[in-house]
Motif scaffolding. Structure first.
Motif, PDB file in Angstrom:
ATOM      1  N   THR A   1     -10.847  -5.974   3.603  1.00 20.47           N
ATOM      2  CA  THR A   1      -9.673  -6.867   2.924  1.00 20.47           C
ATOM      3  C   THR A   1      -8.509  -6.642   3.934  1.00 20.47           C
ATOM      4  OG1 THR A   1      -8.739  -7.885   1.077  1.00 20.47           O
ATOM      5  CG2 THR A   1      -9.069  -5.766   0.997  1.00 20.47           C
ATOM      6  N   SER A   2      -7.230  -7.360   3.450  1.00 15.95           N
ATOM      7  CA  SER A   2      -6.184  -6.898   3.924  1.00 15.95           C
ATOM      8  C   SER A   2      -5.599  -5.963   3.019  1.00 15.95           C
ATOM      9  CB  SER A   2      -5.279  -8.156   3.834  1.00 15.95           C
ATOM     10  OG  SER A   2      -4.814  -8.534   2.229  1.00 15.95           O
ATOM     11  N   TYR A   3      -4.674  -5.021   3.695  1.00 17.25           N
ATOM     12  CA  TYR A   3      -3.948  -3.794   3.158  1.00 17.25           C
ATOM     13  C   TYR A   3      -3.018  -4.297   1.824  1.00 17.25           C
ATOM     14  CZ  TYR A   3      -0.358  -0.349   2.165  1.00 17.25           C
ATOM     15  OH  TYR A   3       0.108   0.545   1.516  1.00 17.25           O
ATOM     16  N   ASP A   4      -2.572  -5.603   1.817  1.00 27.18           N
ATOM     17  CA  ASP A   4      -1.582  -6.042   0.611  1.00 27.18           C
ATOM     18  C   ASP A   4      -2.571  -6.376  -0.468  1.00 27.18           C
ATOM     19  OD1 ASP A   4       0.761  -5.928   2.275  1.00 27.18           O
ATOM     20  OD2 ASP A   4       0.811  -7.821   2.774  1.00 27.18           O
ATOM     21  N   ALA A   5      -3.675  -6.975  -0.253  1.00 28.80           N
ATOM     22  CA  ALA A   5      -4.581  -7.326  -1.088  1.00 28.80           C
ATOM     23  C   ALA A   5      -5.345  -6.023  -2.037  1.00 28.80           C
ATOM     24  CB  ALA A   5      -5.806  -8.279  -0.869  1.00 28.80           C
ATOM     25  N   LEU A   6      -5.711  -5.180  -1.170  1.00 25.85           N
ATOM     26  CA  LEU A   6      -6.217  -3.805  -1.600  1.00 25.85           C
ATOM     27  C   LEU A   6      -4.995  -2.949  -2.382  1.00 25.85           C
ATOM     28  CD1 LEU A   6      -8.527  -1.831  -1.955  1.00 25.85           C
ATOM     29  CD2 LEU A   6      -7.549  -0.956   0.250  1.00 25.85           C
ATOM     30  N   PHE A   7      -3.781  -3.078  -1.824  1.00 30.41           N
ATOM     31  CA  PHE A   7      -2.743  -2.564  -2.250  1.00 30.41           C
ATOM     32  C   PHE A   7      -2.344  -2.902  -4.010  1.00 30.41           C
ATOM     33  CE2 PHE A   7       1.867  -1.799  -3.411  1.00 30.41           C
ATOM     34  CZ  PHE A   7       1.925  -0.516  -3.054  1.00 30.41           C
ATOM     35  N   GLU A   8      -2.322  -4.106  -3.898  1.00 32.15           N
ATOM     36  CA  GLU A   8      -2.007  -4.938  -5.332  1.00 32.15           C
ATOM     37  C   GLU A   8      -3.219  -4.693  -6.225  1.00 32.15           C
ATOM     38  OE1 GLU A   8      -1.478  -9.473  -6.792  1.00 32.15           O
ATOM     39  OE2 GLU A   8      -0.450  -8.707  -4.908  1.00 32.15           O
ATOM     40  N   PHE A   9      -4.287  -4.957  -5.892  1.00 32.91           N
ATOM     41  CA  PHE A   9      -5.288  -4.505  -6.549  1.00 32.91           C
ATOM     42  C   PHE A   9      -5.620  -3.137  -7.390  1.00 32.91           C
ATOM     43  CE2 PHE A   9      -9.769  -3.573  -7.764  1.00 32.91           C
ATOM     44  CZ  PHE A   9     -10.066  -4.647  -8.665  1.00 32.91           C
ATOM     45  N   ALA A  10      -5.343  -2.284  -6.243  1.00 32.58           N
ATOM     46  CA  ALA A  10      -5.516  -0.675  -6.518  1.00 32.58           C
ATOM     47  C   ALA A  10      -4.264  -0.259  -7.527  1.00 32.58           C
ATOM     48  CB  ALA A  10      -5.583   0.017  -5.186  1.00 32.58           C
ATOM     49  N   ILE A  11      -3.317  -0.845  -7.424  1.00 33.27           N
ATOM     50  CA  ILE A  11      -2.028  -0.395  -8.130  1.00 33.27           C
ATOM     51  C   ILE A  11      -2.355  -1.155  -9.558  1.00 33.27           C
ATOM     52  CG2 ILE A  11       0.170  -0.648  -8.366  1.00 33.27           C
ATOM     53  CD1 ILE A  11      -0.222   1.543  -6.164  1.00 33.27           C
ATOM     54  N   GLU A  12      -2.843  -2.148  -9.806  1.00 29.24           N
ATOM     55  CA  GLU A  12      -2.983  -2.786 -11.072  1.00 29.24           C
ATOM     56  C   GLU A  12      -4.010  -2.024 -11.723  1.00 29.24           C
ATOM     57  OE1 GLU A  12      -4.081  -6.631 -10.427  1.00 29.24           O
ATOM     58  OE2 GLU A  12      -2.056  -7.522  -9.859  1.00 29.24           O
ATOM     59  N   CYS A  13      -4.851  -1.325 -11.011  1.00 27.35           N
ATOM     60  CA  CYS A  13      -6.052  -0.259 -11.622  1.00 27.35           C
ATOM     61  C   CYS A  13      -5.616   0.987 -11.679  1.00 27.35           C
ATOM     62  CB  CYS A  13      -7.104  -0.512 -10.607  1.00 27.35           C
ATOM     63  SG  CYS A  13      -7.944  -2.397 -10.763  1.00 27.35           S
ATOM     64  N   ASN A  14      -4.146   1.476 -11.525  1.00 32.32           N
ATOM     65  CA  ASN A  14      -3.742   2.808 -11.899  1.00 32.32           C
ATOM     66  C   ASN A  14      -3.848   3.654 -10.805  1.00 32.32           C
ATOM     67  OD1 ASN A  14      -2.791   2.253 -14.494  1.00 32.32           O
ATOM     68  ND2 ASN A  14      -4.851   2.656 -15.352  1.00 32.32           N
ATOM     69  N   ALA A  15      -4.064   3.130  -9.396  1.00 34.47           N
ATOM     70  CA  ALA A  15      -3.982   3.958  -8.328  1.00 34.47           C
ATOM     71  C   ALA A  15      -2.501   4.467  -8.154  1.00 34.47           C
ATOM     72  CB  ALA A  15      -4.266   3.487  -6.951  1.00 34.47           C
ATOM     73  N   ILE A  16      -2.257   5.647  -7.529  1.00 38.41           N
ATOM     74  CA  ILE A  16      -0.888   6.098  -7.396  1.00 38.41           C
ATOM     75  C   ILE A  16      -0.371   5.904  -5.969  1.00 38.41           C
ATOM     76  CG2 ILE A  16      -1.284   7.905  -9.074  1.00 38.41           C
ATOM     77  CD1 ILE A  16      -1.751   9.999  -7.249  1.00 38.41           C
ATOM     78  N   ASP A  17      -1.306   5.845  -4.958  1.00 34.93           N
ATOM     79  CA  ASP A  17      -0.864   5.562  -3.532  1.00 34.93           C
ATOM     80  C   ASP A  17      -1.984   4.679  -3.080  1.00 34.93           C
ATOM     81  OD1 ASP A  17       0.927   5.458  -1.202  1.00 34.93           O
ATOM     82  OD2 ASP A  17       0.474   7.531  -0.737  1.00 34.93           O
ATOM     83  N   VAL A  18      -1.644   4.227  -1.747  1.00 36.11           N
ATOM     84  CA  VAL A  18      -2.396   3.307  -1.050  1.00 36.11           C
ATOM     85  C   VAL A  18      -1.834   3.463   0.413  1.00 36.11           C
ATOM     86  CG1 VAL A  18      -3.812   1.334  -0.412  1.00 36.11           C
ATOM     87  CG2 VAL A  18      -3.342   1.774  -2.720  1.00 36.11           C
ATOM     88  N   THR A  19      -2.572   4.004   1.298  1.00 38.35           N
ATOM     89  CA  THR A  19      -2.271   4.056   2.692  1.00 38.35           C
ATOM     90  C   THR A  19      -3.319   3.486   3.548  1.00 38.35           C
ATOM     91  OG1 THR A  19      -2.943   6.439   3.043  1.00 38.35           O
ATOM     92  CG2 THR A  19      -0.656   5.937   2.216  1.00 38.35           C
ATOM     93  N   ASN A  20      -3.047   3.316   4.843  1.00 41.23           N
ATOM     94  CA  ASN A  20      -3.757   2.974   5.801  1.00 41.23           C
ATOM     95  C   ASN A  20      -3.589   4.025   6.982  1.00 41.23           C
ATOM     96  OD1 ASN A  20      -1.670   1.630   6.916  1.00 41.23           O
ATOM     97  ND2 ASN A  20      -2.522  -0.246   7.357  1.00 41.23           N
ATOM     98  N   TYR A  21      -4.779   4.269   7.759  1.00 36.49           N
ATOM     99  CA  TYR A  21      -4.650   5.171   8.742  1.00 36.49           C
ATOM    100  C   TYR A  21      -6.093   5.370   9.373  1.00 36.49           C
ATOM    101  CZ  TYR A  21      -4.685   9.801  11.098  1.00 36.49           C
ATOM    102  OH  TYR A  21      -4.520  10.661  12.041  1.00 36.49           O
ATOM    103  N   ASP A  22      -6.084   5.189  10.800  1.00 35.78           N
ATOM    104  CA  ASP A  22      -7.250   5.376  11.535  1.00 35.78           C
ATOM    105  C   ASP A  22      -8.331   4.465  11.200  1.00 35.78           C
ATOM    106  OD1 ASP A  22      -8.554   6.478  13.778  1.00 35.78           O
ATOM    107  OD2 ASP A  22      -9.532   8.075  12.519  1.00 35.78           O
ATOM    108  N   ASN A  23      -7.864   3.276  11.040  1.00 40.18           N
ATOM    109  CA  ASN A  23      -8.848   2.039  10.706  1.00 40.18           C
ATOM    110  C   ASN A  23      -9.618   2.214   9.322  1.00 40.18           C
ATOM    111  OD1 ASN A  23      -8.422   0.651  13.056  1.00 40.18           O
ATOM    112  ND2 ASN A  23      -9.891   1.875  14.100  1.00 40.18           N
ATOM    113  N   CYS A  24      -8.839   2.936   8.272  1.00 39.04           N
ATOM    114  CA  CYS A  24      -9.235   3.108   7.019  1.00 39.04           C
ATOM    115  C   CYS A  24      -8.364   2.946   5.944  1.00 39.04           C
ATOM    116  CB  CYS A  24      -9.955   4.363   6.762  1.00 39.04           C
ATOM    117  SG  CYS A  24     -11.556   4.742   7.601  1.00 39.04           S
ATOM    118  N   TYR A  25      -8.622   2.576   4.819  1.00 40.12           N
ATOM    119  CA  TYR A  25      -7.498   2.502   3.750  1.00 40.12           C
ATOM    120  C   TYR A  25      -7.886   3.563   2.936  1.00 40.12           C
ATOM    121  CZ  TYR A  25      -6.745  -2.392   4.793  1.00 40.12           C
ATOM    122  OH  TYR A  25      -6.523  -3.648   5.411  1.00 40.12           O
ATOM    123  N   TYR A  26      -6.777   4.361   2.313  1.00 39.78           N
ATOM    124  CA  TYR A  26      -6.724   5.535   1.541  1.00 39.78           C
ATOM    125  C   TYR A  26      -6.429   5.197   0.016  1.00 39.78           C
ATOM    126  CZ  TYR A  26      -8.316   8.078   5.628  1.00 39.78           C
ATOM    127  OH  TYR A  26      -8.951   8.269   6.901  1.00 39.78           O
TER     128      TYR A  26
END
Length: 109
Positions: free
Chosen positions: A16-41
């Motif tokens: 998916t896009s970074y923005d979509a994953l970031f928004e979903f993850a933050i809504e689910c209580n993630a503390i951070d989302v980053t992208n590096y080396d073709n992966c989302y962390y």
């Protein structure tokens, strides 16, 4: 302490896009989302790790990996190539030891 204990879930960037994953993850209580080396962390508190992982799997499928880690609070960048190479050699040597299962560092490559 130099490290914080947290959950790490990472996905290939093709899901998916970074923005979509970031928004979903933050809504689910993630503390951070980053992208590096073709992966989302996606990082989480230890207490939220299982529920966040389950929600992300339902939304995006199986991650490349998910585990509890020690994340450096203040990463350090070494400006000296010789010191950087020496440190990388030390980490490689430690990883080769049978008794060592995980190595956590606070330096950036």
């Amino acid at each position: 302490f130099l490290f914080s204990h947290c959950g790490l879930i990472f996905f290939d960037q093709s899901i998916t896009s970074y923005d979509a994953l970031f928004e979903f993850a933050i809504e689910c209580n993630a503390i951070d989302v980053t992208n590096y080396d073709n992966c989302y962390y996606v990082f989480s508190a230890v207490d939220d790790f299982s529920s966040l992982r389950d929600k992300l799997i339902l939304e995006y499928g199986d991650p490349l990996s998910s585990k509890l880690i020690w994340r450096p609070k203040d990463p350090v960048r070494l400006n000296d190539d010789d010191k950087n190479n020496n440190l990388l050699n030390l980490v490689d040597s430690l990883q080769d030891l049978d008794d060592v299962t995980n190595i956590y560092t606070n330096f950036e490559e």
